[in-house]
Design a protein around this motif. Structure first.
Motif, PDB file in Angstrom:
ATOM      1  N   LYS B  35       6.781   8.845  11.577  1.00 53.02           N
ATOM      2  CA  LYS B  35       6.383   9.399  10.275  1.00 53.02           C
ATOM      3  C   LYS B  35       7.453   9.079   9.218  1.00 53.02           C
ATOM      4  CE  LYS B  35       4.636  13.700   8.340  1.00 53.02           C
ATOM      5  NZ  LYS B  35       5.290  13.688   7.055  1.00 53.02           N
ATOM      6  N   ARG B  82      -6.928   9.015   7.508  1.00 52.91           N
ATOM      7  CA  ARG B  82      -5.708   9.130   6.685  1.00 52.91           C
ATOM      8  C   ARG B  82      -5.013   7.777   6.499  1.00 52.91           C
ATOM      9  NH1 ARG B  82      -2.990  13.562  10.272  1.00 52.91           N
ATOM     10  NH2 ARG B  82      -1.233  13.395   8.838  1.00 52.91           N
ATOM     11  N   LEU B 154      -4.829   2.901  -1.758  1.00 62.40           N
ATOM     12  CA  LEU B 154      -4.206   4.205  -2.010  1.00 62.40           C
ATOM     13  C   LEU B 154      -5.215   5.277  -2.422  1.00 62.40           C
ATOM     14  CD1 LEU B 154      -1.070   3.014  -4.018  1.00 62.40           C
ATOM     15  CD2 LEU B 154      -1.284   3.388  -1.574  1.00 62.40           C
ATOM     16  N   ASP B 157      -5.496   8.722  -0.873  1.00 62.36           N
ATOM     17  CA  ASP B 157      -4.186   9.372  -0.752  1.00 62.36           C
ATOM     18  C   ASP B 157      -3.756   9.389   0.723  1.00 62.36           C
ATOM     19  OD1 ASP B 157      -1.892  10.653  -1.531  1.00 62.36           O
ATOM     20  OD2 ASP B 157      -2.767  12.650  -1.444  1.00 62.36           O
ATOM     21  N   ASP B 159      -1.893   8.911   4.405  1.00 62.55           N
ATOM     22  CA  ASP B 159      -0.555   9.185   4.944  1.00 62.55           C
ATOM     23  C   ASP B 159       0.034   7.933   5.589  1.00 62.55           C
ATOM     24  OD1 ASP B 159      -0.429  11.876   4.232  1.00 62.55           O
ATOM     25  OD2 ASP B 159      -1.806  12.372   5.865  1.00 62.55           O
ATOM     26  N   ILE B 161      -0.152   3.725   5.227  1.00 68.20           N
ATOM     27  CA  ILE B 161      -0.647   2.605   4.430  1.00 68.20           C
ATOM     28  C   ILE B 161      -0.305   1.318   5.183  1.00 68.20           C
ATOM     29  CG2 ILE B 161      -0.513   1.436   2.184  1.00 68.20           C
ATOM     30  CD1 ILE B 161       0.704   4.531   1.537  1.00 68.20           C
ATOM     31  N   LEU B 185       5.986   5.521  -2.843  1.00 70.63           N
ATOM     32  CA  LEU B 185       5.173   6.131  -1.778  1.00 70.63           C
ATOM     33  C   LEU B 185       6.076   6.590  -0.636  1.00 70.63           C
ATOM     34  CD1 LEU B 185       2.246   3.586  -1.733  1.00 70.63           C
ATOM     35  CD2 LEU B 185       2.066   6.001  -2.308  1.00 70.63           C
ATOM     36  N   LYS B 186       7.098   5.787  -0.378  1.00 60.92           N
ATOM     37  CA  LYS B 186       8.028   6.159   0.688  1.00 60.92           C
ATOM     38  C   LYS B 186       8.730   7.474   0.341  1.00 60.92           C
ATOM     39  CE  LYS B 186      11.802   4.927   3.545  1.00 60.92           C
ATOM     40  NZ  LYS B 186      13.132   4.394   3.608  1.00 60.92           N
ATOM     41  N   GLN B 188       7.538   9.780  -1.201  1.00 57.41           N
ATOM     42  CA  GLN B 188       6.572  10.886  -1.004  1.00 57.41           C
ATOM     43  C   GLN B 188       6.341  11.183   0.473  1.00 57.41           C
ATOM     44  OE1 GLN B 188       2.896   9.979  -3.107  1.00 57.41           O
ATOM     45  NE2 GLN B 188       4.060   9.102  -4.785  1.00 57.41           N
ATOM     46  N   LYS B 190       5.267   8.969   2.762  1.00 51.49           N
ATOM     47  CA  LYS B 190       4.177   8.186   3.371  1.00 51.49           C
ATOM     48  C   LYS B 190       4.764   7.207   4.389  1.00 51.49           C
ATOM     49  CE  LYS B 190       1.163   9.615   0.178  1.00 51.49           C
ATOM     50  NZ  LYS B 190       0.078  10.537   0.465  1.00 51.49           N
ATOM     51  N   THR B 191       3.966   6.901   5.368  1.00 49.91           N
ATOM     52  CA  THR B 191       4.375   5.912   6.367  1.00 49.91           C
ATOM     53  C   THR B 191       3.721   4.587   5.998  1.00 49.91           C
ATOM     54  OG1 THR B 191       4.325   7.693   7.970  1.00 49.91           O
ATOM     55  CG2 THR B 191       4.399   5.448   8.853  1.00 49.91           C
ATOM     56  N   MET B 192       4.479   3.504   6.139  1.00 45.70           N
ATOM     57  CA  MET B 192       3.903   2.204   5.787  1.00 45.70           C
ATOM     58  C   MET B 192       4.128   1.177   6.876  1.00 45.70           C
ATOM     59  SD  MET B 192       4.524   1.792   1.768  1.00 45.70           S
ATOM     60  CE  MET B 192       5.591   3.182   1.621  1.00 45.70           C
TER      61      MET B 192
END
Lengths: 275, 307
Positions: B35, B82, B154, B157, B159, B161, B185-186, B188, B190-192
């Motif tokens: 995560k 998600r 996006l 929204d 979790d 990407i 985004l990171k 925030q 978020k996982t990428m």
């Protein structure tokens, strides 16, 4: 919501196609013809005068006139309406599998059978709208002008739509399998009509059937029951317009089963395919 | 928490007439992404990166092995609730406008109309497409399509990407804007998961990377660990050191003309301490001792050569 989105998207896509715009324009032209050019005077529930362009004949039977007009519209719609609809919607499934686009759609939280159902019903609904726009419009105008409310004509719109839906089910399967619009049209429309004509000739014309060997009699009968009976559905459309009773409803339901089975195969194939 | 979990994923494609030719795209690849991480998957063309991503998203079925997103098997469409995805060479039907495309994608993601409308407005503004929301995408430039792709990824929204070459075909300014969006985004949480050929970019934004070649996973680790050469240091001195080979070792090399800056090679970390002690004894001032790093590109090429 996803199914609704897919249906809406397919309708939106179809409405951008010139063929559907032409279809709609042609339907509107026919409606205008019936609305403004055909003039019928009714006297004592009988025909007084009837005038369609240069034609003027008071001796025509009103019921026969209405049913003949409706039968012509239904026949034209069955042959050309289905052909135009098939051509206009044949690329929906192959086009939808465009690399770079299908990936995005498949990455959404929607199951694959729902995606196929959405595309399929989207195509059927847009064709249904076109068919019932013309059939419903002609029915309403003629009925209002003559007082003859022939519900059989409305039902003929149903057989036209069902016939298209069966062809579309096969096109959906072929569209997934081959990703080719041309092959989808060739096999779904040309081959099915050809098979329908050959099989009905072999099985339903006694003089021809008598000539077959026992093996071919069985084979032809089995194939006749398996394939959709497009020629007999055409005949059924005429019977419904005339208001006669349909001699054999199995023509309809066996054809529908064929369509449902192909739609099921389409969903199965699409669910297993890598993109 | 593991957001992506892949265990021994293998995939063989059947090609050619009658599917007789077999091409093994992935060979028992196991990978986890935690995560909040930005994870980069690197590899030359045909390494199997896109196949791996497509398996995670249910676009391609794995031959062997298991994969899950948010602990939900990827075979279930629920695993993608998600997730936002931008594919490489993404294309859209030309009849759609930016707005209608995003509404369509939003409906597929199950986003309610009011929320969808609100998000679409904001996203198109964020990616600089607010003025062309009613233009057909067929008229979009490559850069505009890329921004639209980012917006659709996006929209829900997400979790997680997943981005396949997100800056491909974008000019340097646009690339920086996309990079800023990703870093935002990171922040925030978020996982990428990123597939990219642009190694300098991956180095800039990824926490961990993996190298894939010919379907095999060769290396996984943090960018810092993979790019650090622990046996090489750069030493910068305040005063010149002419007899540097005696003090810094025979492998030392000077990096400037007045013998103040050197690269040294050591066997163990104790040797570095000894060198520093020696320099202090000689009353030579030390400005800096910096562990030498190779670029991600150097490491990538070395790894591929080694394989």
């Amino acid at each position: 919501m996803a199914l609704f989105g897919l249906i809406l998207n397919t309708i939106h896509e179809s409405m951008k196609r010139k063929m559907f715009i032409l279809f709609f324009g042609f339907s509107t032209l026919i409606l205008i013809l019936f609305l403004f050019v055909l003039n019928v005077d009714i006297i004592d529930k009988g025909i007084g005068t009837i005038k369609l362009i240069a034609y003027n004949d008071a001796s025509v039977d009103l019921v026969q006139l209405v049913r003949t007009s409706q039968a012509v519209v239904a026949a034209v719609l069955f042959v050309f309406g289905i052909l135009v609809s098939t051509l206009a919607t044949a690329s929906i499934i192959p086009g939808f599998q465009m690399p770079g686009y299908i990936d995005l759609v498949l990455s959404k939280p929607v199951s694959r059978p729902v995606i196929i159902l959405g595309k399929y019903f989207g195509a059927v609904i847009i064709v249904g709208i076109n068919v019932f726009y013309l059939v419903g419009g002609v029915w309403l105008i003629l009925s209002a002008k003559t007082g003859i409310w022939n519900f059989g004509f409305l039902a003929s719109g149903g057989t036209i739509l069902v016939t298209y839906a069966i062809i579309m089910a096969v096109m959906t399967f072929l569209g997934i399998f081959t990703k080719s619009t041309v092959l989808s049209i060739l096999i779904a429309y040309v081959f099915l009509n050809f098979m329908s004509f050959i099989l009905v000739t072999l099985v339903k014309v006694p003089n021809v059937f008598r000539l077959l060997s026992p093996f071919w009699k069985k084979a032809a009968t089995a194939l006749y029951h398996f394939f959709p009976k497009l020629f007999e559905l055409f005949a059924m459309t005429g019977i419904l317009v005339k208001g006669d009773s349909v001699p054999d409803w199995s023509v309809l339901w066996t054809s529908v089963i064929f369509g449902v089975v192909f739609l099921g195969f389409s969903m199965l194939l699409f669910s297993r395919k890598d993109y | 928490m593991k957001i992506i979990e892949a265990k021994s994923i293998s995939k063989t494609y059947l090609c050619g007439i009658f599917s007789r030719k077999k091409v093994q795209a992935l060979k028992s690849v196991s990978l986890n992404v935690n995560k909040g991480e930005i994870f980069g998957l690197l590899g030359p063309n045909g390494a199997g990166k896109t196949t791996f991503v497509k398996i995670l998203l249910g676009i391609v079925k794995a031959g062997k092995g298991e994969a899950s997103l948010f602990d939900v098997p990827v075979s279930s469409s629920a695993s993608r609730i998600r997730v936002g995805y931008l594919s490489e060479n993404h294309r859209y039907p030309s009849f759609m406008t930016a707005k209608s495309l995003l509404h369509f994608m939003g409906r597929l993601s199950g986003i309610e109309k009011s929320l969808r409308t609100q998000r679409i407005g904001k996203l198109l503004k964020d990616v600089g497409l607010a003025d062309v929301l009613d233009m057909e995408v067929g008229k979009f430039s490559k850069g505009m399509l890329q921004r639209l792709g980012v917006a659709q990824a996006l929209l829900s929204d997400p979790d997680l990407i997943v981005l396949d070459e997100p800056t491909g075909g974008v000019d340097p300014v646009g690339r920086k804007e996309i990079r800023d969006i990703l870093l935002n985004l990171k922040s925030q949480g978020k996982t990428m998961f990123l597939n990219s050929h642009l190694l300098s970019e991956v180095e800039m934004i990824c926490d961990r990377v993996a190298i894939l070649n010919k379907g095999k996973l060769l290396k996984v680790g943090s960018v810092r660990d993979l790019t650090r050469h622990t046996q090489e240091y750069r030493i910068e001195l305040r005063d010149p050191l002419n007899n540097y080979k005696e003090v810094l070792g025979s492998k030392a090399e000077t990096l400037d003309s007045d013998n103040r800056c050197f690269r040294i090679h050591i066997g163990k970390i104790d040797e570095l301490d000894k060198i520093i002690d020696e320099l202090r004894k000689m009353k030579i001032g030390i400005d800096a001792v910096i562990p030498e790093k190779s670029s991600l590109e150097d490491m990538f090429i070395e790894t591929l050569k080694g394989n």
